[in-house]
Design a protein around this motif. Structure first.
Motif, PDB file in Angstrom:
ATOM      1  N   ILE A  21      -0.174  11.617   0.870  1.00  0.00           N
ATOM      2  CA  ILE A  21      -0.984  10.489   1.323  1.00  0.00           C
ATOM      3  C   ILE A  21      -0.353   9.932   2.592  1.00  0.00           C
ATOM      4  N   GLU A  22      -1.101   9.913   3.672  1.00  0.00           N
ATOM      5  CA  GLU A  22      -0.576   9.435   4.947  1.00  0.00           C
ATOM      6  C   GLU A  22      -0.399   7.923   4.924  1.00  0.00           C
ATOM      7  N   VAL A  23       0.690   7.449   5.510  1.00  0.00           N
ATOM      8  CA  VAL A  23       0.969   6.022   5.621  1.00  0.00           C
ATOM      9  C   VAL A  23       0.983   5.633   7.095  1.00  0.00           C
ATOM     10  N   ALA A  80       0.812  -1.219   0.000  1.00  0.00           N
ATOM     11  CA  ALA A  80       0.000   0.000   0.000  1.00  0.00           C
ATOM     12  C   ALA A  80       0.843   1.267   0.000  1.00  0.00           C
ATOM     13  N   ALA A  81       1.920   1.297   0.769  1.00  0.00           N
ATOM     14  CA  ALA A  81       2.715   2.523   0.872  1.00  0.00           C
ATOM     15  C   ALA A  81       3.444   2.830  -0.429  1.00  0.00           C
ATOM     16  N   VAL A  82       4.083   1.816  -1.020  1.00  0.00           N
ATOM     17  CA  VAL A  82       4.800   2.074  -2.272  1.00  0.00           C
ATOM     18  C   VAL A  82       3.829   2.364  -3.404  1.00  0.00           C
ATOM     19  N   HIS A 102       7.175  -1.658   6.257  1.00  0.00           N
ATOM     20  CA  HIS A 102       6.907  -1.566   4.820  1.00  0.00           C
ATOM     21  C   HIS A 102       6.565  -0.143   4.374  1.00  0.00           C
ATOM     22  N   ALA A 103       6.696   0.836   5.243  1.00  0.00           N
ATOM     23  CA  ALA A 103       6.383   2.219   4.870  1.00  0.00           C
ATOM     24  C   ALA A 103       7.483   2.797   3.980  1.00  0.00           C
ATOM     25  N   VAL A 104       7.084   3.706   3.092  1.00  0.00           N
ATOM     26  CA  VAL A 104       8.025   4.492   2.290  1.00  0.00           C
ATOM     27  C   VAL A 104       7.594   5.948   2.385  1.00  0.00           C
ATOM     28  N   PRO A 105       8.508   6.895   2.124  1.00  0.00           N
ATOM     29  CA  PRO A 105       8.139   8.309   2.256  1.00  0.00           C
ATOM     30  C   PRO A 105       7.059   8.725   1.246  1.00  0.00           C
ATOM     31  N   LEU A 161      -5.207   8.094   3.045  1.00  0.00           N
ATOM     32  CA  LEU A 161      -4.551   7.290   4.074  1.00  0.00           C
ATOM     33  C   LEU A 161      -4.469   5.848   3.596  1.00  0.00           C
ATOM     34  N   VAL A 162      -3.296   5.240   3.726  1.00  0.00           N
ATOM     35  CA  VAL A 162      -3.143   3.815   3.473  1.00  0.00           C
ATOM     36  C   VAL A 162      -2.471   3.176   4.674  1.00  0.00           C
ATOM     37  N   VAL A 163      -2.716   1.890   4.853  1.00  0.00           N
ATOM     38  CA  VAL A 163      -2.124   1.167   5.982  1.00  0.00           C
ATOM     39  C   VAL A 163      -1.342  -0.019   5.437  1.00  0.00           C
ATOM     40  N   THR A 164      -0.116  -0.192   5.941  1.00  0.00           N
ATOM     41  CA  THR A 164       0.749  -1.268   5.497  1.00  0.00           C
ATOM     42  C   THR A 164       1.370  -1.970   6.696  1.00  0.00           C
TER      43      THR A 164
END
Length: 429
Positions: free
Chosen positions: A87-89, A54-56, A80-83, A73-76
């Motif tokens: 869009i908030e991660v 989701a983040a990428v 697994h987060a990326v900058p 907003l996405v949740v991962t």
């Protein structure tokens, strides 16, 4: 590494890693997502999503639409987060859900409510989304969902069976997210991690109609003898509010676009195999069943290639995807379904010369440990025994990780930020 000459151990191992890398590259959202974006809307763009990718995927949206005021907003999964800039991660737990995922799912539901027909909801969905977006149906708690999730993971249920149950315990899955966004247009960009690429099964289908019923969920629970919390049992029995079904007008403006699938990954690996001087044979992208038994089956096909040139002539590589299962039966286990399938293959081959294999989860994590999978060679069993290990006992105890760790044959990729299910390649020279 040369692609010609004799097939020795070094060449085979190099080829296996190149095949896995080709499969993973084919599913990289940064390379494939932009081609599937819809036209820009006249209204707002709200991006939501859940999954290991989701983040990428969100970062790829921002890169493709640099001047569009997208929000969302996405949740991962943790790690697994990326900058991202707009869009908030949020990171949460997988495979057993946690409070961070529950809070993120509640916020996602709020973000899509109150939109108009001019607005666009872009849903970024990938494997792992079920556990990462665990907002429970009214009357149920996160603890209820966690208990059911653990039971489903341990009982040997298929991923499709798990998702039928999850959809009927959720406030967002089974089309409920898209229904909440009505009358906005909903376009889902999905990376499939399930056998058959069924949209209703990928992250439990939050934006697509759900053809299954509460009765189906009850039947699955009964067939595996799962003990449910009282509130969950009562919820399934009451069947008070079914999930949105095909033809539901609230989902009339929902579209679904698959941007990466297991078959796409296998075809990419097949092209790489040809460049390596191997004849590729894709056995299928949806192989299921008990992992150890699947390994035995693949070993039998490999022996046929070696002895008879059927169903392909050596040097060849047997490629397959899908998702096997491991039924623990009370054992603690160490490893995942790919390690168990691979050790099952090695046990069945019993040192057969000229056969090497790699099995890995394309998300970079196979089961309970930090490796993506492992490699088996003709001497795997012999080296294990020489090191004081009993590979057959490890297989019976579901501890494949112990064997491949001791041999130095684990495959470690780190989080790949994509997920098109399991990848298996068996080279026969």
């Amino acid at each position: 590494m040369t692609t010609t000459g004799p097939w020795d151990d070094a060449r085979a191992r190099d080829a296996l890693r190149r095949l896995l890398d080709a499969a993973i590259r084919s599913a990289d959202p940064r390379a494939v997502l932009a081609d599937h974006l819809p036209e820009r809307p006249s209204g707002r763009v709200v991006v939501v999503g859940a999954g290991k990718s989701a983040a990428v995927m969100a970062a790829a949206v921002e890169e493709a639409w640099p001047d569009l005021p997208v929000t969302g907003l996405v949740v991962t999964r943790y790690g697994h987060a990326v900058p991202t800039a707009r869009i908030e991660v949020v990171e949460a737990s997988h495979p057993v859900p946690d409070a961070a995922g529950e809070r993120a799912a509640a916020r996602i539901l709020q973000l899509v409510e109150g939109l108009t027909a001019d607005d666009l909801v872009l849903a970024l969905i990938s494997g792992g989304g079920s556990a990462l977006m665990p907002l429970a149906a009214p009357g149920l708690t996160l603890a209820d969902k966690q208990a059911v999730n653990r039971a489903l993971l341990a009982c040997g249920a298929t991923i499709n069976e798990m998702n039928v149950v999850r959809r009927h315990l959720s406030a967002v899955k089974g089309g409920r997210l898209a229904a909440a966004a009505h009358p906005a247009r909903v376009v889902t960009l999905a990376i499939s991690d399930v056998p058959g690429d069924d949209p209703a099964a990928i992250a439990s289908g939050p934006t697509v109609p759900d053809p299954s019923l509460f009765a189906d969920a009850r039947a699955i629970v009964a067939s595996y003898g799962i003990e449910l919390p009282g509130a969950v049992r009562a919820h399934l029995e009451a069947a008070a509010e079914e999930t949105p079904k095909p033809g539901d007008p609230r989902l009339s403006r929902a579209e679904y676009r698959m941007i990466a699938t297991p078959l796409m990954a296998l075809r990419a690996a097949a092209r790489e195999a040809e460049a390596l001087g191997l004849t590729p044979l894709i056995l299928g992208d949806a192989l299921e069943g008990e992992a150890r038994e699947a390994g035995t089956l693949l070993a039998g096909i490999a022996r046929s290639v070696a002895a008879h040139g059927l169903p392909a002539r050596a040097p060849a590589v047997l490629l397959s995807g899908g998702e096997t299962t491991v039924t623990l039966g009370g054992a603690s286990g160490a490893g995942g379904r790919n390690g168990e399938c691979l050790l099952g293959l090695a046990a069945s081959l019993a040192g057969h010369p000229g056969i090497w294999a790699i099995m890995a989860d394309t998300d970079g994590i196979d089961g309970s440990e930090s490796n993506a999978g492992a490699i088996a060679a003709p001497d795997t069993l012999a080296r294990a025994r020489a090191g004081g290990l009993d590979p057959l006992a490890a297989l019976a105890a579901h501890r494949s990780h112990d064997v491949f760790l001791a041999l130095g044959d684990l495959v470690v990729t780190g989080p790949t930020l994509t997920n098109v299910n399991d990848f298996r390649a068996v080279i026969v020279t």
